[in-house]
Write a protein that holds these residues in place. Structure first.
Motif, PDB file in Angstrom:
ATOM      1  N   GLU A   1       0.759  -1.129   0.045  1.00 34.38           N
ATOM      2  CA  GLU A   1       0.041  -0.114   0.100  1.00 34.38           C
ATOM      3  C   GLU A   1       0.694   1.281   0.090  1.00 34.38           C
ATOM      4  O   GLU A   1       0.624   2.301  -0.605  1.00 34.38           O
ATOM      5  N   ILE A   2       1.925   1.217   0.736  1.00 33.67           N
ATOM      6  CA  ILE A   2       2.774   2.418   0.795  1.00 33.67           C
ATOM      7  C   ILE A   2       3.361   2.569  -0.368  1.00 33.67           C
ATOM      8  O   ILE A   2       3.986   3.767  -1.072  1.00 33.67           O
TER       9      ILE A   2
ATOM     10  N   ASP B   1       2.620   1.541  -3.527  1.00 30.74           N
ATOM     11  CA  ASP B   1       1.547   2.322  -4.277  1.00 30.74           C
ATOM     12  C   ASP B   1       1.376   3.907  -4.133  1.00 30.74           C
ATOM     13  O   ASP B   1       1.234   4.689  -4.996  1.00 30.74           O
ATOM     14  N   LYS B   2       1.043   4.109  -2.787  1.00 34.64           N
ATOM     15  CA  LYS B   2       1.087   5.614  -2.599  1.00 34.64           C
ATOM     16  C   LYS B   2       2.119   6.507  -3.084  1.00 34.64           C
ATOM     17  O   LYS B   2       2.111   7.432  -3.829  1.00 34.64           O
TER      18      LYS B   2
ATOM     19  N   ASN C   1       2.368   6.639  -6.832  1.00 34.33           N
ATOM     20  CA  ASN C   1       1.053   7.333  -7.403  1.00 34.33           C
ATOM     21  C   ASN C   1       1.188   8.850  -6.791  1.00 34.33           C
ATOM     22  O   ASN C   1       0.348   9.769  -7.034  1.00 34.33           O
TER      23      ASN C   1
ATOM     24  N   GLN D   1       1.045   9.794  -3.734  1.00 37.41           N
ATOM     25  CA  GLN D   1       0.514  10.256  -2.790  1.00 37.41           C
ATOM     26  C   GLN D   1       1.067  10.369  -1.270  1.00 37.41           C
ATOM     27  O   GLN D   1       2.304   9.857  -1.184  1.00 37.41           O
ATOM     28  N   ARG D   2       0.751  11.370  -0.549  1.00 44.88           N
ATOM     29  CA  ARG D   2       1.703  11.707   0.787  1.00 44.88           C
ATOM     30  C   ARG D   2       1.402  10.499   1.776  1.00 44.88           C
ATOM     31  O   ARG D   2       0.352  10.057   2.117  1.00 44.88           O
ATOM     32  N   LEU D   3       2.429  10.384   2.415  1.00 45.64           N
ATOM     33  CA  LEU D   3       2.535   9.310   3.601  1.00 45.64           C
ATOM     34  C   LEU D   3       2.167   9.987   4.824  1.00 45.64           C
ATOM     35  O   LEU D   3       2.394  11.073   4.897  1.00 45.64           O
ATOM     36  N   THR D   4       1.481   9.106   5.520  1.00 45.31           N
ATOM     37  CA  THR D   4       0.979   9.647   6.831  1.00 45.31           C
ATOM     38  C   THR D   4       1.742   9.032   8.141  1.00 45.31           C
ATOM     39  O   THR D   4       2.861   8.617   7.825  1.00 45.31           O
TER      40      THR D   4
ATOM     41  N   ASP E   1       1.830   5.533   8.194  1.00 46.20           N
ATOM     42  CA  ASP E   1       2.900   4.950   7.203  1.00 46.20           C
ATOM     43  C   ASP E   1       4.438   5.112   7.825  1.00 46.20           C
ATOM     44  O   ASP E   1       5.165   4.074   7.564  1.00 46.20           O
TER      45      ASP E   1
END
Length: 367
Positions: A14-15, A17-18, A21, A23-26, A29
């Motif tokens: 999932e990370i 793919d983030k 793509n 997408q910002r990590l949390t 994450d």
């Protein structure tokens, strides 16, 4: 036939793919990455992220570290550089004395002075202004990257001036950029436990915010490897990331591996190479709005720095000449390095060395 995928493997995917793509990590994450033992996957993902931003280029600078004074009112638990006024080994140099030191140690090509020091309450703010003026007058073509956000806060307290007024005075004296030190871990609980009585979290961030609003580009750090939690480290990165969203004023993030007070301390008192590489890689993944992550050879060594260049780092720092703060705290690495050695180190990692100025403008590319 149904094949169960381990939860950790699914979470890592999932990370991945983030990141791929955009997408910002949390926070969650980042903590997961710290708790994972899969360094190769984390490092490879950070390498991908870095290559998208910087290609094969790795930057370095011909610089020189200067320390006007080691007298300091603070008593941070991790510092072995500071001295009390009058204590053996304490010093406070005038501008003329520093110029004499520089003349003895400078080499052709130095384009930046990296200036930090103690919070010496026995001299007025004007002393710090005059220190920069003397250097700027003698070396007008060398960029003055001087003082930490904690020092700016200290100057504000002893002068009665606002952060903006302090910075404007220093800019008039020749200041072009702030160093990144004084961040330690951006947690007030951590700072209380580690006796960090200088600038608190909000003050550190506000100094950089003020500098950015005045047009100064600055650097920022994280000193890891003592009592902080993995979550503290990721929260630190997120706070820096949020300020970068607001101002876009940071040039580089510099993870600093904590050094033991005793130079003879064994390996159990030091961060592992595994932890150092993981921190650099996670920094690259969390700080998606930073152009550069630095591998600081003074704290992690030249060979590990070379490996870090394949795990998210795009900056190998600079020549330094003679580093004192980390070495006072027990660093076992070289106090400086030559341009030729930096070029060799970067090429050895399969990267293209790029000599830069303070602001990452390219001076020379060593194909």
């Amino acid at each position: 036939m149904f094949i169960a995928v381990p939860t950790e493997q699914k979470r890592m995917q999932e990370i991945i793919d983030k990141v791929r793509n955009g997408q910002r990590l949390t926070l969650e994450d980042g903590v997961f990455l710290y708790e994972s033992d899969d360094l190769l996957t984390i490092g490879q993902l950070a390498n991908e992220a870095n290559l998208r931003k910087n290609g094969n280029k790795v930057y370095f600078i011909e610089n020189m570290s200067l320390y006007f004074t080691n007298v300091c009112e603070a008593h941070c638990a991790f510092c072995n550089f500071r001295k009390d006024e009058g204590e053996p080994g304490s010093y406070t140099l005038t501008g003329e004395q520093m110029i004499e030191y520089v003349e003895q140690h400078i080499h052709p090509g130095v384009r930046e002075f990296h200036i930090v020091g103690g919070h010496n309450q026995h001299v007025p703010f004007q002393y710090y202004v005059d220190s920069l003026k003397a250097l700027h007058k003698q070396y007008p073509d060398v960029t003055l990257k001087a003082y930490t956000a904690a020092e700016i806060d200290f100057f504000s307290r002893i002068s009665g001036l606002t952060y903006k007024e302090v910075l404007q005075e220093l800019m008039n004296a020749g200041l072009k950029s702030l160093t990144g030190g004084g961040a330690e871990i951006l947690s007030d609980q951590y700072r209380k436990k580690m006796r960090v009585t200088k600038a608190d979290v909000s003050q550190y961030l506000d100094v950089h915010r003020t500098a950015h609003n005045l047009g100064l580009k600055t650097h920022t750090t994280m000193l890891y490897g003592s009592i902080e939690s993995k979550e503290d480290r990721v929260r630190h990165m997120i706070q820096i990331r949020e300020l970068q969203d607001e101002t876009n004023g940071f040039l580089v993030f510099i993870p600093l591996s904590m050094q033991p007070i005793n130079p003879k301390a064994g390996i159990r008192r030091r961060n592992s190479a595994f932890e150092d590489l993981k921190t650099i890689a996670i920094s690259r993944l969390m700080l998606d709005n930073f152009q550069h992550i630095k591998a600081y050879f003074i704290n992690i060594g030249t060979q590990l720095t070379q490996v870090a260049l394949t795990m998210g780092a795009s900056d190998a720092h600079g020549t330094i000449v003679k580093e004192r703060i980390s070495h006072a705290a027990g660093a076992l690495t070289p106090e400086g390095i030559t341009r030729e050695d930096l070029i060799w180190l970067i090429k050895g990692a399969g990267r293209v060395p790029v000599e830069r100025d303070t602001f990452y403008n390219e001076v020379k590319v060593y194909e």
